[in-house]
Structures are given as C-alpha cells and as structure tokens.
Design a protein around this motif. Structure first.
Motif, mmCIF file in Angstrom:
data_model
loop_
_atom_site.group_PDB
_atom_site.id
_atom_site.type_symbol
_atom_site.label_atom_id
_atom_site.label_comp_id
_atom_site.label_asym_id
_atom_site.label_seq_id
_atom_site.Cartn_x
_atom_site.Cartn_y
_atom_site.Cartn_z
ATOM 1 N N ILE A 1 51.684 44.735 40.259
ATOM 2 C CA ILE A 1 50.703 43.668 40.057
ATOM 3 C C ILE A 1 49.803 44.172 38.938
ATOM 4 N N THR A 2 50.001 43.644 37.742
ATOM 5 C CA THR A 2 49.386 44.262 36.578
ATOM 6 C C THR A 2 48.939 43.251 35.526
ATOM 7 N N GLY A 3 47.836 43.580 34.866
ATOM 8 C CA GLY A 3 47.359 42.777 33.745
ATOM 9 C C GLY A 3 46.802 41.418 34.101
ATOM 10 N N ASN A 4 46.411 41.226 35.364
ATOM 11 C CA ASN A 4 45.867 39.941 35.806
ATOM 12 C C ASN A 4 44.353 39.924 35.668
ATOM 13 N N LYS A 5 43.775 38.716 35.628
ATOM 14 C CA LYS A 5 42.321 38.590 35.466
ATOM 15 C C LYS A 5 41.776 37.483 36.344
ATOM 16 N N GLY B 1 38.549 40.170 42.412
ATOM 17 C CA GLY B 1 39.945 40.429 42.721
ATOM 18 C C GLY B 1 40.876 40.172 41.557
ATOM 19 N N GLY B 2 40.776 41.014 40.530
ATOM 20 C CA GLY B 2 41.650 40.824 39.373
ATOM 21 C C GLY B 2 43.123 40.834 39.751
ATOM 22 N N ASN C 1 44.206 45.483 35.999
ATOM 23 C CA ASN C 1 43.666 44.162 36.298
ATOM 24 C C ASN C 1 42.158 44.161 36.053
ATOM 25 N N THR C 2 41.567 42.979 35.874
ATOM 26 C CA THR C 2 40.153 42.876 35.524
ATOM 27 C C THR C 2 39.474 41.759 36.309
ATOM 28 N N ALA C 3 38.244 42.049 36.778
ATOM 29 C CA ALA C 3 37.401 41.043 37.432
ATOM 30 C C ALA C 3 35.960 41.520 37.393
ATOM 31 N N GLY D 1 38.194 45.040 40.456
ATOM 32 C CA GLY D 1 39.192 44.921 39.395
ATOM 33 C C GLY D 1 40.610 44.892 39.930
ATOM 34 N N GLY D 2 40.903 45.797 40.886
ATOM 35 C CA GLY D 2 42.226 45.830 41.499
ATOM 36 C C GLY D 2 42.315 44.943 42.713
ATOM 37 N N VAL D 3 41.476 45.248 43.735
ATOM 38 C CA VAL D 3 41.513 44.533 45.010
ATOM 39 C C VAL D 3 40.096 44.166 45.439
ATOM 40 N N PHE D 4 39.919 42.923 45.898
ATOM 41 C CA PHE D 4 38.656 42.436 46.449
ATOM 42 C C PHE D 4 38.918 42.044 47.898
#
Length: 189
Positions: free
Chosen positions: A95-99, A104-105, A125-127, A131-134
C-alpha cells in the motif's frame, strides 16, 4: 445469508473516480473483497473516503494477500483504503504512494473497524494525520503482528507511521514501524 465475493487475482482497477466514497471499489452489506495479485491505482474519492477501496458495514470484509494499492487519493480519510465498521486483513502486498487530505494516507481504520496486519508493506503515503495508518474510534482496533509501516510515510501534522485517536486500540506484537516522518508529533506513532 448469501455472501457476495469480489476476487481480484490479477489485472488492474485504475483511474476511476467516485464523487463520494470508494474511488476503485465500494464494499458493503456483507460483501467480501479479496485482492491477491491485482493492482488498484490512480483511483480517487473526490468527496470523502477510500481512494482505492471503501469498506463499510459490520458484515463487510476485505483480504489483501498480494498486489498493489498505489497512488490513490481521498479528500478526507483513507487515501488507499478506508475501513469503517468493517474488517480488513493484510498478509502481503504493498500500500504505497497514496494520499488523504485529512487522515490515513495509506489506511484509515474507523468506527468499530478491525485491522489485522501480519504481512505486507505500508509505505510512502501522505496525510495530515497518520501518514501510513490512522486509527480512530472507541471500538476501532488495529493488530499489527507483521509487515512494515514504512518507510517514508509522511504526516504534515501528527503520526508519520501511525496516528491513534479517540480511544482506538493499536497493538504492535511484531512487524516494524520504520523510517516515517511527522512535521509535528510522533514520527513513528
């Protein structure tokens, strides 16, 4: 009760747009999504949650054992995947490069959701938060027994790797939270 199953054993779900939730797929009402080799990329939830996948309902479930959830976008929560009052099991894949603009990127685990992660990688991931998990909600549970949350998840506010909010429970018994960054607090968790 009949269970509806969507198996993604290969192929690609890409460049789809939802005005509200689930840019690539919306799983609810007892349905089950199995990702074991497919790529879900460049999907957008322009209104709310779940750029690639939105899983909603206490009888809905998703299992990811291989494949890519990459470069998806959500306006609010879960750039890659939003799990709300449902269950997600991750044993492999990336799970990569999501925004997500809000939280919770890579993944957002909310309400009475359950995340069981024993493999795979959540990276880059970015948020704003998580960034990774919320993880948020008094009954939200994230059990991380394996896999890696990192590297290069970024929170522009708090929780580069993992952000825990609103009495959620996150248990790390294995795996790694490594190489993540937060602009304010909790680079890792």
């Amino acid at each position: 009760t009949q269970r509806y199953v969507v198996n993604l054993n290969g192929g690609e779900v890409s460049n789809n747009v939802a005005s509200t939730n689930g840019g690539g797929a919306f799983i609810t009402g007892g349905a089950k999504l199995v990702v074991s080799g497919a790529t879900m990329c460049y999907n957008k939830a322009n209104g709310q949650n779940g750029g690639a996948v939105y899983i909603n309902s206490n009888t809905a479930q998703a299992v990811i054992s291989d494949g890519q959830i990459a470069n998806n976008y959500a306006k609010q929560h879960g750039g890659g995947i939003q799990v709300f009052d449902a269950e997600l099991t991750i044993s492999g894949g990336n799970i990569t490069g999501n925004k997500a603009d809000t939280a919770g990127g890579g993944l957002a685990v909310r309400g009475t959701a359950l995340l069981a992660m024993n493999g795979g990688n959540v990276s880059a991931n970015t948020a704003k938060d998580g960034g990774g998990v919320f993880a948020s909600g008094a009954s939200a549970v994230a059990n991380i027994d394996g896999g890696t949350i990192g590297a290069a998840n970024v929170a522009t506010n708090n929780g580069g790797g993992v952000y825990v909010n609103d009495s959620a429970t996150v248990t790390l018994t294995g795996g790694k939270v490594d190489g993540n960054t937060a602009a304010q607090n909790g680079g890792g968790i």
